[in-house]
Design a protein around this motif. Structure first.
Motif, short mmCIF file in Angstrom:
data_model
loop_
_atom_site.label_atom_id
_atom_site.label_comp_id
_atom_site.label_asym_id
_atom_site.label_seq_id
_atom_site.Cartn_x
_atom_site.Cartn_y
_atom_site.Cartn_z
N ILE A 9 14.12 77.85 -70.04
CA ILE A 9 12.99 77.38 -70.84
C ILE A 9 11.70 78.08 -70.40
CG2 ILE A 9 11.50 75.37 -71.27
CD1 ILE A 9 14.09 73.67 -71.26
N ARG A 10 11.51 78.20 -69.11
CA ARG A 10 10.32 78.88 -68.59
C ARG A 10 10.27 80.34 -69.06
NH1 ARG A 10 8.90 82.24 -65.07
NH2 ARG A 10 10.89 82.41 -64.03
N SER A 11 11.41 81.02 -69.03
CA SER A 11 11.42 82.43 -69.43
C SER A 11 11.16 82.59 -70.93
CB SER A 11 12.74 83.09 -69.05
OG SER A 11 13.81 82.55 -69.79
N ILE A 12 11.70 81.70 -71.74
CA ILE A 12 11.43 81.77 -73.19
C ILE A 12 9.97 81.46 -73.48
CG2 ILE A 12 11.95 80.69 -75.43
CD1 ILE A 12 14.13 82.54 -74.53
N ARG A 13 9.39 80.48 -72.77
CA ARG A 13 7.97 80.18 -72.96
C ARG A 13 7.10 81.37 -72.62
NH1 ARG A 13 7.66 74.07 -70.70
NH2 ARG A 13 7.97 73.05 -72.70
N ASP A 18 3.55 85.78 -74.44
CA ASP A 18 3.25 87.21 -74.46
C ASP A 18 4.02 87.83 -75.62
OD1 ASP A 18 2.32 89.72 -73.80
OD2 ASP A 18 3.85 90.03 -72.24
N LYS A 19 3.52 87.64 -76.82
CA LYS A 19 4.22 88.06 -78.03
C LYS A 19 4.52 89.55 -78.08
CE LYS A 19 1.94 84.37 -80.40
NZ LYS A 19 0.56 84.04 -80.49
N ASP A 20 3.67 90.35 -77.41
CA ASP A 20 3.86 91.79 -77.45
C ASP A 20 5.12 92.24 -76.70
OD1 ASP A 20 1.51 91.92 -78.88
OD2 ASP A 20 0.29 92.21 -77.07
N SER A 21 5.59 91.41 -75.75
CA SER A 21 6.77 91.80 -74.96
C SER A 21 8.08 91.53 -75.71
CB SER A 21 6.77 91.06 -73.62
OG SER A 21 6.96 89.67 -73.84
N ILE A 22 8.01 90.82 -76.83
CA ILE A 22 9.21 90.53 -77.61
C ILE A 22 9.52 91.73 -78.48
CG2 ILE A 22 10.28 89.01 -79.31
CD1 ILE A 22 8.33 86.82 -78.47
N GLU A 31 19.56 84.71 -80.22
CA GLU A 31 20.01 84.46 -78.85
C GLU A 31 19.68 83.03 -78.43
OE1 GLU A 31 19.70 84.06 -74.61
OE2 GLU A 31 17.89 84.38 -75.79
N LEU A 32 18.49 82.54 -78.80
CA LEU A 32 18.10 81.18 -78.47
C LEU A 32 18.98 80.17 -79.20
CD1 LEU A 32 16.22 79.18 -77.07
CD2 LEU A 32 14.61 79.48 -78.96
#
Length: 139
Positions: A9-13, A18-22, A31-32
């Protein structure tokens, strides 16, 4: 298991913040959704185990009423000592899966699917959810 769910959960948050890293929101959503399925299965299994232990504990409590024996009393307290952690673990799983649902909705909102109301769950239109409070723990 609870720590693994909290870490996920922490990693998905962090990714959502940081939308640019997606790379691909659609791929992350898929995946989620797969991960949610795994956690739902885990939650169901633990619900059944917790329910079974609660039934056995209640049955032993009924036996105590008819047979006042030290052995049965010891069995009751042993089952109770197992039941409490099972309930706690199920509580963690339940809340974690509910959090994953909210994260899935956040990703859906990021993807900006046409026709999706801003504050509703995609499957149940008109249901309003409140955003979770940010966890400000030091790491």
């Amino acid at each position: 298991m609870g720590n693994k769910l909290k870490e996920y959960i922490r990693s998905i948050r962090e990714l959502i913040e940081d939308k640019d890293s997606i790379g691909s929101i659609e791929a992350l959503r898929r995946e989620l959704l797969t991960e949610i399925g795994f956690w739902q299965h885990e939650r169901l299994i633990h619900l059944l185990v917790t329910f079974l232990f609660a039934l056995i504990t209640m049955a032993v409590l009924i036996v105590i009423m008819f047979y006042q024996s030290i052995a049965v009393l010891v069995l009751f307290f042993a089952l109770l000592c197992l039941l409490v952690p099972y309930i706690r673990h199920y509580y963690i799983l339940e809340n974690g899966v509910q959090t994953l649902y909210v994260l899935y909705e956040d990703l859906t909102r990021l993807e900006n699917i046409e026709g999706l109301p801003e504050k509703s769950i995609p499957a149940i239109h008109g249901v309003v959810i409140k955003p979770l409070k940010k966890n400000s723990s030091k790491q």
